[in-house]
Design a protein around this motif. Structure first.
Motif, PDB file in Angstrom:
ATOM      1  N   UNK A   1    -119.690 -21.015  44.258  1.00 40.18           N
ATOM      2  CA  UNK A   1    -119.457 -21.431  42.879  1.00 40.18           C
ATOM      3  C   UNK A   1    -120.516 -22.452  42.476  1.00 40.18           C
ATOM      4  N   UNK A   2    -121.099 -22.251  41.298  1.00 42.48           N
ATOM      5  CA  UNK A   2    -122.025 -23.216  40.709  1.00 42.48           C
ATOM      6  C   UNK A   2    -121.273 -23.979  39.633  1.00 42.48           C
ATOM      7  N   UNK A   3    -120.963 -25.238  39.913  1.00 42.21           N
ATOM      8  CA  UNK A   3    -120.193 -26.045  38.974  1.00 42.21           C
ATOM      9  C   UNK A   3    -121.044 -27.085  38.266  1.00 42.21           C
ATOM     10  N   UNK A   4    -122.320 -27.214  38.660  1.00 43.73           N
ATOM     11  CA  UNK A   4    -123.147 -28.289  38.126  1.00 43.73           C
ATOM     12  C   UNK A   4    -124.300 -27.803  37.260  1.00 43.73           C
ATOM     13  N   UNK A   5    -124.657 -26.515  37.357  1.00 41.68           N
ATOM     14  CA  UNK A   5    -125.760 -26.017  36.549  1.00 41.68           C
ATOM     15  C   UNK A   5    -127.092 -26.639  36.906  1.00 41.68           C
ATOM     16  N   UNK A   6    -127.314 -26.854  38.197  1.00 42.90           N
ATOM     17  CA  UNK A   6    -128.523 -27.554  38.635  1.00 42.90           C
ATOM     18  C   UNK A   6    -129.629 -26.610  39.092  1.00 42.90           C
ATOM     19  N   UNK A   7    -129.586 -25.354  38.619  1.00 44.91           N
ATOM     20  CA  UNK A   7    -130.665 -24.421  38.933  1.00 44.91           C
ATOM     21  C   UNK A   7    -130.640 -23.871  40.341  1.00 44.91           C
ATOM     22  N   UNK A   8    -129.442 -23.606  40.871  1.00 45.39           N
ATOM     23  CA  UNK A   8    -129.330 -23.161  42.263  1.00 45.39           C
ATOM     24  C   UNK A   8    -128.830 -21.720  42.394  1.00 45.39           C
ATOM     25  N   UNK A   9    -128.832 -20.962  41.305  1.00 44.89           N
ATOM     26  CA  UNK A   9    -128.262 -19.613  41.342  1.00 44.89           C
ATOM     27  C   UNK A   9    -128.963 -18.740  42.373  1.00 44.89           C
TER      28      UNK A   9
END
Length: 294
Positions: free
Chosen positions: A202-210
């Motif tokens: 899950x990406x909950x921070x939107x910090x460019x880790x997709x």
């Protein structure tokens, strides 16, 4: 609290407005505290108009806790004077109308209760959408905020192993919620790999880790983001439409009552400090929730 144009936190204004009234299937509360969610400033900035259409000027806020003082037609099981928490519209206010609510567990303060509704609904939704099962390992990027705090505890209650990433200052906090913890920054994927395999993320921070989350899971279908609007361009689902908030509140009450879920209040603000709350929320690094006290 209102804004007449899309923009930064400076567009927020504390204004006198007509009191809202409960319609059919609704209750009005005297607001004691309102939850501050990232979606609040995304709406204010005009980022998510597809999921949250806005007619300007607009109020702000979805979550609140308070005391029922007006009950709409068709509503049963609640009466004036009851302490409730839930979701509605324009909750950064002295009075707000809720469309979904539940009685507050007796051990919660209004400030604590205001931090649960959207957070728990989001946590339950993304856990469902990512399809993680008992015995699997879930990676949560940006795990120390409100949604992350809920995900970690709900997953643990379901027998799911969680690896959480957060800043160095929040490592012990994540471990206290039952997660394996790793710092983000250079080399973070290797630190995660040393903690175990990753079945879903899950990406909950939107910090460019997709891209990294997809690489770690090996399958973009097992990655969900609630924070990176570009996720679909990388084959990853962006989850931005709320599900059944009433069911989520019922589950939240059960988890809280069983001692399986507690989301701390990281910081409280006065209503006239909403702009500061949005600035801090946008900056991240939250441990738990931010709330406005009315």
């Amino acid at each position: 609290m209102s804004f007449a144009e899309f923009g930064g936190p400076d567009v927020l204004r504390l204004v006198d407005a007509e009191e809202p009234h409960a319609g059919p299937g609704q209750v009005r509360i005297a607001v004691r505290a309102a939850g501050v969610n990232p979606v609040d400033w995304r709406i204010r900035e005009g980022q998510v108009l597809g999921a949250h259409p806005v007619e300007l000027p607009s109020g702000v806020g979805l979550d609140a806790a308070g005391v029922v003082d007006e009950v709409g037609d068709g509503v049963e099981g609640v009466e004036p004077g009851d302490r409730v928490f839930g979701e509605g519209t324009d909750t950064y206010a002295e009075f707000a109308v809720l469309s979904a609510w539940a009685r507050m567990p007796g051990n919660l303060t209004f400030e604590e209760a205001a931090g649960y509704p959207s957070v728990v609904e989001t946590a339950l939704r993304v856990l469902r959408e990512v399809g993680v099962r008992p015995g699997e390992t879930l990676l949560v990027s940006g795990a120390s905020g409100g949604v992350g705090s809920a995900v970690l505890q709900i997953a643990r209650d379901r027998g799911i192993t969680v690896i959480g990433t957060a800043g160095a200052a929040n490592q012990d906090y994540l471990r206290g919620l039952g997660a394996l913890a790793a710092t983000y920054g250079h080399g973070w994927t290797e630190r995660v790999r040393r903690l175990g395999r990753v079945d879903a993320a899950l990406d909950l921070a939107g910090s460019g880790v997709i891209r990294e989350l997809t690489e770690l899971t090996g399958d973009p279908a097992r990655v969900i983001s609630i924070a990176d609007l570009d996720a679909p361009q990388l084959g990853v689902h962006f989850s931005g439409v709320a599900g059944d908030i009433r069911a989520a509140l019922t589950e939240a009450v059960d988890l809280i009552s069983r001692g399986r879920l507690h989301i701390p209040v990281d910081k409280s603000y006065r209503l006239d400090e909403a702009a500061s709350a949005h600035i801090d929320s946008r900056a991240g690094h939250t441990r738990g929730r931010r709330v406005l006290v009315v």
